[in-house]
Design a protein around this motif. Sequence first.
Motif, PDB file in Angstrom:
ATOM      1  N   ASN A 146      -0.300  22.981  48.044  1.00 50.44           N
ATOM      2  CA  ASN A 146       0.642  24.048  47.706  1.00 50.44           C
ATOM      3  C   ASN A 146       0.016  25.415  48.041  1.00 50.44           C
ATOM      4  O   ASN A 146      -1.107  25.709  47.625  1.00 50.44           O
ATOM      5  CB  ASN A 146       0.957  23.948  46.207  1.00 50.44           C
ATOM      6  CG  ASN A 146       1.956  24.977  45.770  1.00 50.44           C
ATOM      7  OD1 ASN A 146       1.646  26.158  45.693  1.00 50.44           O
ATOM      8  ND2 ASN A 146       3.165  24.532  45.494  1.00 50.44           N
ATOM      9  N   CYS A 147       0.739  26.234  48.796  1.00 53.70           N
ATOM     10  CA  CYS A 147       0.102  27.468  49.285  1.00 53.70           C
ATOM     11  C   CYS A 147      -0.231  28.424  48.137  1.00 53.70           C
ATOM     12  O   CYS A 147      -1.243  29.122  48.190  1.00 53.70           O
ATOM     13  CB  CYS A 147       0.935  28.139  50.373  1.00 53.70           C
ATOM     14  SG  CYS A 147       2.604  28.441  49.870  1.00 53.70           S
ATOM     15  N   ARG A 148       0.558  28.411  47.071  1.00 57.57           N
ATOM     16  CA  ARG A 148       0.217  29.279  45.930  1.00 57.57           C
ATOM     17  C   ARG A 148      -1.071  28.804  45.264  1.00 57.57           C
ATOM     18  O   ARG A 148      -1.919  29.601  44.864  1.00 57.57           O
ATOM     19  CB  ARG A 148       1.345  29.287  44.895  1.00 57.57           C
ATOM     20  CG  ARG A 148       2.612  29.976  45.364  1.00 57.57           C
ATOM     21  CD  ARG A 148       3.616  30.112  44.230  1.00 57.57           C
ATOM     22  NE  ARG A 148       4.837  30.726  44.698  1.00 57.57           N
ATOM     23  CZ  ARG A 148       5.876  30.057  45.195  1.00 57.57           C
ATOM     24  NH1 ARG A 148       5.855  28.748  45.255  1.00 57.57           N
ATOM     25  NH2 ARG A 148       6.951  30.696  45.629  1.00 57.57           N
ATOM     26  N   ASP A 151      -4.046  29.768  47.499  1.00 58.13           N
ATOM     27  CA  ASP A 151      -4.343  31.206  47.356  1.00 58.13           C
ATOM     28  C   ASP A 151      -5.096  31.486  46.062  1.00 58.13           C
ATOM     29  O   ASP A 151      -6.036  32.274  46.044  1.00 58.13           O
ATOM     30  CB  ASP A 151      -3.039  32.021  47.325  1.00 58.13           C
ATOM     31  CG  ASP A 151      -2.522  32.263  48.725  1.00 58.13           C
ATOM     32  OD1 ASP A 151      -3.217  31.897  49.684  1.00 58.13           O
ATOM     33  OD2 ASP A 151      -1.406  32.819  48.845  1.00 58.13           O
ATOM     34  N   LEU A 152      -4.679  30.835  44.978  1.00 55.05           N
ATOM     35  CA  LEU A 152      -5.339  31.082  43.690  1.00 55.05           C
ATOM     36  C   LEU A 152      -6.787  30.577  43.705  1.00 55.05           C
ATOM     37  O   LEU A 152      -7.687  31.231  43.190  1.00 55.05           O
ATOM     38  CB  LEU A 152      -4.569  30.396  42.550  1.00 55.05           C
ATOM     39  CG  LEU A 152      -3.212  31.007  42.188  1.00 55.05           C
ATOM     40  CD1 LEU A 152      -2.506  30.153  41.133  1.00 55.05           C
ATOM     41  CD2 LEU A 152      -3.376  32.430  41.672  1.00 55.05           C
ATOM     42  N   HIS A 155      -8.878  32.902  45.796  1.00 54.06           N
ATOM     43  CA  HIS A 155      -9.186  34.116  45.053  1.00 54.06           C
ATOM     44  C   HIS A 155     -10.387  33.871  44.128  1.00 54.06           C
ATOM     45  O   HIS A 155     -11.290  34.695  44.019  1.00 54.06           O
ATOM     46  CB  HIS A 155      -7.952  34.529  44.256  1.00 54.06           C
ATOM     47  CG  HIS A 155      -8.114  35.859  43.594  1.00 54.06           C
ATOM     48  ND1 HIS A 155      -8.017  37.042  44.275  1.00 54.06           N
ATOM     49  CD2 HIS A 155      -8.414  36.179  42.309  1.00 54.06           C
ATOM     50  CE1 HIS A 155      -8.235  38.040  43.434  1.00 54.06           C
ATOM     51  NE2 HIS A 155      -8.482  37.543  42.230  1.00 54.06           N
ATOM     52  N   LYS A 290      -0.992  33.350  36.190  1.00 55.07           N
ATOM     53  CA  LYS A 290      -0.666  33.161  37.617  1.00 55.07           C
ATOM     54  C   LYS A 290      -0.657  31.674  37.980  1.00 55.07           C
ATOM     55  O   LYS A 290       0.158  31.204  38.772  1.00 55.07           O
ATOM     56  CB  LYS A 290      -1.690  33.881  38.508  1.00 55.07           C
ATOM     57  CG  LYS A 290      -1.571  35.380  38.492  1.00 55.07           C
ATOM     58  CD  LYS A 290      -2.235  35.942  39.753  1.00 55.07           C
ATOM     59  CE  LYS A 290      -2.184  37.450  39.763  1.00 55.07           C
ATOM     60  NZ  LYS A 290      -3.160  38.062  38.857  1.00 55.07           N
ATOM     61  N   GLU A 293       2.502  30.198  36.504  1.00 53.16           N
ATOM     62  CA  GLU A 293       3.654  30.574  37.339  1.00 53.16           C
ATOM     63  C   GLU A 293       3.734  29.666  38.565  1.00 53.16           C
ATOM     64  O   GLU A 293       4.807  29.240  38.979  1.00 53.16           O
ATOM     65  CB  GLU A 293       3.451  31.997  37.849  1.00 53.16           C
ATOM     66  CG  GLU A 293       4.440  32.994  37.337  1.00 53.16           C
ATOM     67  CD  GLU A 293       4.015  34.394  37.737  1.00 53.16           C
ATOM     68  OE1 GLU A 293       3.904  34.678  38.940  1.00 53.16           O
ATOM     69  OE2 GLU A 293       3.763  35.206  36.823  1.00 53.16           O
ATOM     70  N   MET A 294       2.572  29.395  39.140  1.00 51.92           N
ATOM     71  CA  MET A 294       2.525  28.491  40.298  1.00 51.92           C
ATOM     72  C   MET A 294       3.077  27.114  39.929  1.00 51.92           C
ATOM     73  O   MET A 294       3.884  26.518  40.658  1.00 51.92           O
ATOM     74  CB  MET A 294       1.057  28.387  40.754  1.00 51.92           C
ATOM     75  CG  MET A 294       0.777  27.471  41.881  1.00 51.92           C
ATOM     76  SD  MET A 294      -0.331  26.175  41.296  1.00 51.92           S
ATOM     77  CE  MET A 294       0.599  24.773  41.635  1.00 51.92           C
ATOM     78  N   HIS A 297       6.884  27.257  39.621  1.00 46.87           N
ATOM     79  CA  HIS A 297       7.538  27.170  40.936  1.00 46.87           C
ATOM     80  C   HIS A 297       7.601  25.721  41.404  1.00 46.87           C
ATOM     81  O   HIS A 297       8.613  25.243  41.898  1.00 46.87           O
ATOM     82  CB  HIS A 297       6.766  27.985  41.977  1.00 46.87           C
ATOM     83  CG  HIS A 297       7.083  29.447  41.944  1.00 46.87           C
ATOM     84  ND1 HIS A 297       8.278  29.961  42.376  1.00 46.87           N
ATOM     85  CD2 HIS A 297       6.351  30.508  41.531  1.00 46.87           C
ATOM     86  CE1 HIS A 297       8.276  31.277  42.233  1.00 46.87           C
ATOM     87  NE2 HIS A 297       7.115  31.637  41.702  1.00 46.87           N
TER      88      HIS A 297
END
Length: 306
Positions: A146-148, A151-152, A155, A290, A293-294, A297
């Motif tokens: 999952n791209c989210r 990204d997390l 980070h 965050k 939230e991911m 989604h």
Amino acid sequence: MMGVLVMAYGSAQDPDDLLRYYTHIRHGRAPSPEQLENLRMRYEAIGGFSPLTAITQKQAAGLQEALNVMAGESFQVFLGLKHSPPFIDEAILDMARAGIERFVALVLAPHYSTMSVGEYFDEIRESLARHNLSLPWRGISSWYQNCRFIDLVAHRVLKAREKFSPDEQADLVTIFTAHSLPQTIYQKGDPYPTELRQSGELVAEACGITRYRYAWQSAGRTKEPWMGPDIVDTVRQLASEGYYHVLICPIGFVSDHLEVLYDLDIECQQVAQDLGVHMERTASFNDDPKFLEMLAHLVMETSQLE
Ligand code: FEC
């Protein structure tokens, strides 16, 4: 109302619960007194109890909040744990009592294996059959791509790299880890090892790093062979190759618990220090909004699939 069954491993509730917990993990076989004592010692080393169940409860509550914000009040989250209360079976009964007609099943582990996520799904099927319930459900098998999520994690990796000086960062090796499993999964063509590699590659690409490896951690204390290389051996190997700066990213886990707080932060850290290796690890997501939230989604996207 759509149900969301959030599932995770579970932890012993207090020291008196350790024998029950360990026996449950071992599918009903009680551990030897030495094994139990060893587990007690590891729990004591991290402060006497594992924060896992409390963190999972916060994650479930945070996911409910995120879903409420994003989708009105059309989802109801239920929590079911594999090895401690509230068990998956109880959550299934709670859903039925609440009048839930269908649900999305989400395991708080990003990679799929028949021996991890697959077992949670088996438990759902068995529970539905046991109670003669016919709730339709859709399981999220894995979400490591999952791209989210990527990204997390990226980070987190970039943030943890800041603990090293620019010179140290130049030869820093990042090691992506997940829970080891018995080697029999190789013969079964299980996707788990490939999924770990792919998630590591995606994170490395997102961070722009090229020096990274993979290792397995927290192999069980059973006679059968478990997947390697083990994280501790990998740190030793890196030192023998001249790499003295190591960042561990336990990408297979999303919370602080025994396998992170003891196996990495105490056991592996001790070996690293003895070798003169500067070792750090990425922070766990726990109840980071965050991250939740991911997950929200992910649940919403899955609930819309036909
Ligand atoms: O903080 C805590 O109290 C819980 C830490 C914990 C997590 C965890 C996650 C996974 N496990 C997986 C597979 C296995 C298999 C066996 C096994 C054994 C143990 C033992 C403890 C333990 N696991 Fe675990 N696991 C955690 C804790 N695990 C304690 C007992 C032996 C030992 O101490 O080494 C072997 C069972 C058997 O003997 O038959 C297999 C997998 C995950 C990651 C996916 C998930 O979270 O569900 C896979 C957290």
